[in-house]
Design an enzyme around this catalytic site. Structure first.
Site, PDB file in Angstrom:
ATOM      1  N   ASN A  88       0.681  -1.281  -0.024  1.00  0.00           N
ATOM      2  CA  ASN A  88       0.066   0.037   0.100  1.00  0.00           C
ATOM      3  C   ASN A  88       0.926   1.463   0.051  1.00  0.00           C
ATOM      4  O   ASN A  88       2.123   1.440   0.087  1.00  0.00           O
ATOM      5  CB  ASN A  88      -0.941  -0.114   1.059  1.00  0.00           C
ATOM      6  CG  ASN A  88      -2.226   0.608   0.893  1.00  0.00           C
ATOM      7  OD1 ASN A  88      -2.214   1.404   0.243  1.00  0.00           O
ATOM      8  ND2 ASN A  88      -3.190   0.062   1.551  1.00  0.00           N
ATOM      9  N   HIS A 118      24.092   2.961  10.855  1.00  0.00           N
ATOM     10  CA  HIS A 118      25.193   3.716  11.103  1.00  0.00           C
ATOM     11  C   HIS A 118      25.937   3.296  12.173  1.00  0.00           C
ATOM     12  O   HIS A 118      25.310   3.017  13.352  1.00  0.00           O
ATOM     13  CB  HIS A 118      24.771   5.146  11.088  1.00  0.00           C
ATOM     14  CG  HIS A 118      24.363   5.515   9.760  1.00  0.00           C
ATOM     15  ND1 HIS A 118      24.935   6.012   8.490  1.00  0.00           N
ATOM     16  CD2 HIS A 118      22.646   5.380   9.314  1.00  0.00           C
ATOM     17  CE1 HIS A 118      23.906   6.210   7.500  1.00  0.00           C
ATOM     18  NE2 HIS A 118      22.722   5.880   7.993  1.00  0.00           N
TER      19      HIS A 118
HETATM   20  C1  LIG Z   1      -2.515  -4.484   2.987  1.00  0.00           C
HETATM   21  C2  LIG Z   1      -3.126  -3.450   3.706  1.00  0.00           C
HETATM   22  O1  LIG Z   1      -3.346  -2.431   3.163  1.00  0.00           O
HETATM   23  S1  LIG Z   1      -3.738  -3.604   5.273  1.00  0.00           S
HETATM   24  C3  LIG Z   1      -4.453  -2.208   5.798  1.00  0.00           C
HETATM   25  C4  LIG Z   1      -3.982  -1.736   7.030  1.00  0.00           C
HETATM   26  N1  LIG Z   1      -4.339  -2.276   8.273  1.00  0.00           N
HETATM   27  C5  LIG Z   1      -3.815  -2.437   9.416  1.00  0.00           C
HETATM   28  O2  LIG Z   1      -2.884  -1.975   9.308  1.00  0.00           O
HETATM   29  C6  LIG Z   1      -4.636  -3.483  10.423  1.00  0.00           C
HETATM   30  C7  LIG Z   1      -3.398  -4.456  10.996  1.00  0.00           C
HETATM   31  N2  LIG Z   1      -4.245  -5.265  11.965  1.00  0.00           N
HETATM   32  C8  LIG Z   1      -3.911  -5.330  13.101  1.00  0.00           C
HETATM   33  O3  LIG Z   1      -2.727  -4.890  13.635  1.00  0.00           O
HETATM   34  C9  LIG Z   1      -4.603  -6.264  14.156  1.00  0.00           C
HETATM   35  O4  LIG Z   1      -4.695  -5.470  15.731  1.00  0.00           O
HETATM   36  C10 LIG Z   1      -4.106  -7.992  14.104  1.00  0.00           C
HETATM   37  C11 LIG Z   1      -4.567  -8.491  12.784  1.00  0.00           C
HETATM   38  C12 LIG Z   1      -2.695  -7.909  14.381  1.00  0.00           C
HETATM   39  C13 LIG Z   1      -5.210  -8.356  15.026  1.00  0.00           C
HETATM   40  O5  LIG Z   1      -4.827  -9.830  15.642  1.00  0.00           O
HETATM   41  P1  LIG Z   1      -5.693 -10.519  16.672  1.00  0.00           P
HETATM   42  O6  LIG Z   1      -5.089 -11.775  16.773  1.00  0.00           O
HETATM   43  O7  LIG Z   1      -7.329 -10.486  15.969  1.00  0.00           O
HETATM   44  O8  LIG Z   1      -5.639  -9.847  17.890  1.00  0.00           O
HETATM   45  P2  LIG Z   1      -6.851  -8.960  18.938  1.00  0.00           P
HETATM   46  O9  LIG Z   1      -7.267  -7.596  18.024  1.00  0.00           O
HETATM   47  O10 LIG Z   1      -7.691  -9.985  19.001  1.00  0.00           O
HETATM   48  O11 LIG Z   1      -5.784  -8.312  19.839  1.00  0.00           O
HETATM   49  C14 LIG Z   1      -5.248  -9.057  20.853  1.00  0.00           C
HETATM   50  C15 LIG Z   1      -4.337  -8.293  21.567  1.00  0.00           C
HETATM   51  O12 LIG Z   1      -3.152  -7.839  20.966  1.00  0.00           O
HETATM   52  C16 LIG Z   1      -3.248  -6.403  21.074  1.00  0.00           C
HETATM   53  N3  LIG Z   1      -2.978  -5.807  19.739  1.00  0.00           N
HETATM   54  C17 LIG Z   1      -3.680  -5.951  18.551  1.00  0.00           C
HETATM   55  N4  LIG Z   1      -2.969  -5.489  17.601  1.00  0.00           N
HETATM   56  C18 LIG Z   1      -1.872  -4.863  18.043  1.00  0.00           C
HETATM   57  C19 LIG Z   1      -0.925  -3.963  17.530  1.00  0.00           C
HETATM   58  N5  LIG Z   1      -1.055  -3.685  16.207  1.00  0.00           N
HETATM   59  N6  LIG Z   1       0.119  -3.363  18.277  1.00  0.00           N
HETATM   60  C20 LIG Z   1       0.076  -3.707  19.488  1.00  0.00           C
HETATM   61  N7  LIG Z   1      -1.001  -4.430  20.111  1.00  0.00           N
HETATM   62  C21 LIG Z   1      -1.755  -5.060  19.392  1.00  0.00           C
HETATM   63  C22 LIG Z   1      -4.449  -5.954  21.530  1.00  0.00           C
HETATM   64  O13 LIG Z   1      -4.532  -4.629  21.954  1.00  0.00           O
HETATM   65  C23 LIG Z   1      -5.052  -7.113  22.313  1.00  0.00           C
HETATM   66  O14 LIG Z   1      -4.283  -6.762  23.538  1.00  0.00           O
HETATM   67  P3  LIG Z   1      -5.198  -7.329  24.950  1.00  0.00           P
HETATM   68  O15 LIG Z   1      -5.473  -8.818  24.807  1.00  0.00           O
HETATM   69  O16 LIG Z   1      -4.239  -6.749  25.983  1.00  0.00           O
HETATM   70  O17 LIG Z   1      -6.342  -6.457  24.666  1.00  0.00           O
END
Ligand SMILES: CC(=O)SCCNC(=O)CCNC(=O)[C@H](O)C(C)(C)COP(=O)(O)OP(=O)(O)OC[C@H]1O[C@@H](n2cnc3c(N)ncnc32)[C@H](O)[C@@H]1OP(=O)(O)O
Length: 207
Positions: A88, A118
């Site tokens: 993206n 660096h």
């Molecule tokens: C190709 C494209 O263009 S993609 C478009 C852009 N999209 C994005 O950037 C979205 C990316 N998605 C994410 O980061 C999502 O959070 C995923 C896919 C990692 C979620 O994974 P899941 O297994 O469903 O995790 P879920 O949402 O249940 O969260 C579990 C725990 O991890 C934490 N967590 C989830 N994502 C993150 C993150 N990115 N950073 C830090 N912590 C996170 C949550 O807060 C939660 O913590 P808790 O249990 O203490 O509440």
């Protein structure tokens, strides 16, 4: 006996200290700047031209791949990308070390693959000595937006890296990993497959 001195490019790709202000590297960097400029100025009506530029830009760009402009890279010629790649907007690949990306890798907006480093010592850093350490990414990896991958990191296959993660260490196969520093959150299991297969079936049943 003639002893051939290593070029700065050879040093760079070997992960040794090198100096980027070099004729050969300058030429390759200029080529990447020209190709990325043409790519970033192309319009949505010029898909064939975009594919041509992507094929020219990288050492290898697999079939079915697409990059959303704007995109930036130092060389491009040190990057190998597998089939069905998607990046993206605003991806930045600093490929002073080799970047190797497998098949079916998707990237959210603003993903940075940074192979460059660096010296921590300020005096030596000011002398322009630097290094690159390669980044390797397996097959079937999805990066959320704003992920940074640091020099020398290997990410396995079938991996999801959560948005905003800073990947400082290797990540194994078959996991969701998140955070700064990026750590394994959980494995990807049969339960994930079953849940997504259910949602897919509902989608096709509804069409
Ligand atoms: C190709 C494209 O263009 S993609 C478009 C852009 N999209 C994005 O950037 C979205 C990316 N998605 C994410 O980061 C999502 O959070 C995923 C896919 C990692 C979620 O994974 P899941 O297994 O469903 O995790 P879920 O949402 O249940 O969260 C579990 C725990 O991890 C934490 N967590 C989830 N994502 C993150 C993150 N990115 N950073 C830090 N912590 C996170 C949550 O807060 C939660 O913590 P808790 O249990 O203490 O509440």
């Amino acid at each position: 006996m003639v002893i051939k001195m290593k070029s700065q490019k050879e040093r760079m790709l070997a992960g040794e200290l090198y100096v980027a202000q070099d004729e050969e590297l300058g030429r390759e960097n200029k080529r990447a700047k020209r190709l990325t400029r043409l790519f970033n100025q192309s319009t949505e009506e010029q898909q064939e031209e975009r594919q041509r530029l992507l094929n020219a830009m990288f050492k290898q760009f697999g079939a079915g791949g697409y990059v959303e402009p704007p995109f930036h890279t130092d060389y491009g010629t040190n990057t190998v990308i597998g089939k069905n790649f998607y990046a993206n907007y605003d991806a930045i690949f600093v490929d002073c070390g080799p970047i190797t990306i497998g098949d079916n890798v998707f990237m959210g907006p603003r993903v940075g693959l940074y192979t460059a480093g660096h010296p921590i010592d300020a005096g030596i850093r000011a002398e322009q000595l630097e290094y690159g350490k390669g980044i390797t990414i397996g097959d079937d990896v999805w990066f959320g937006g704003n992920v940074v991958v640091n020099p020398g990191v290997t990410i396995g296959s079938n991996v999801v890296i959560g948005s905003g993660s800073i990947v400082t260490h290797d990540i194994p196969d078959n996991v969701v990993a998140v955070g700064n520093p990026c750590r394994v959150l959980r494995p990807i299991t049969q339960q994930d497959h079953d849940e997504w297969a259910k949602q897919k079936a509902a989608y096709y049943a509804d069409r």
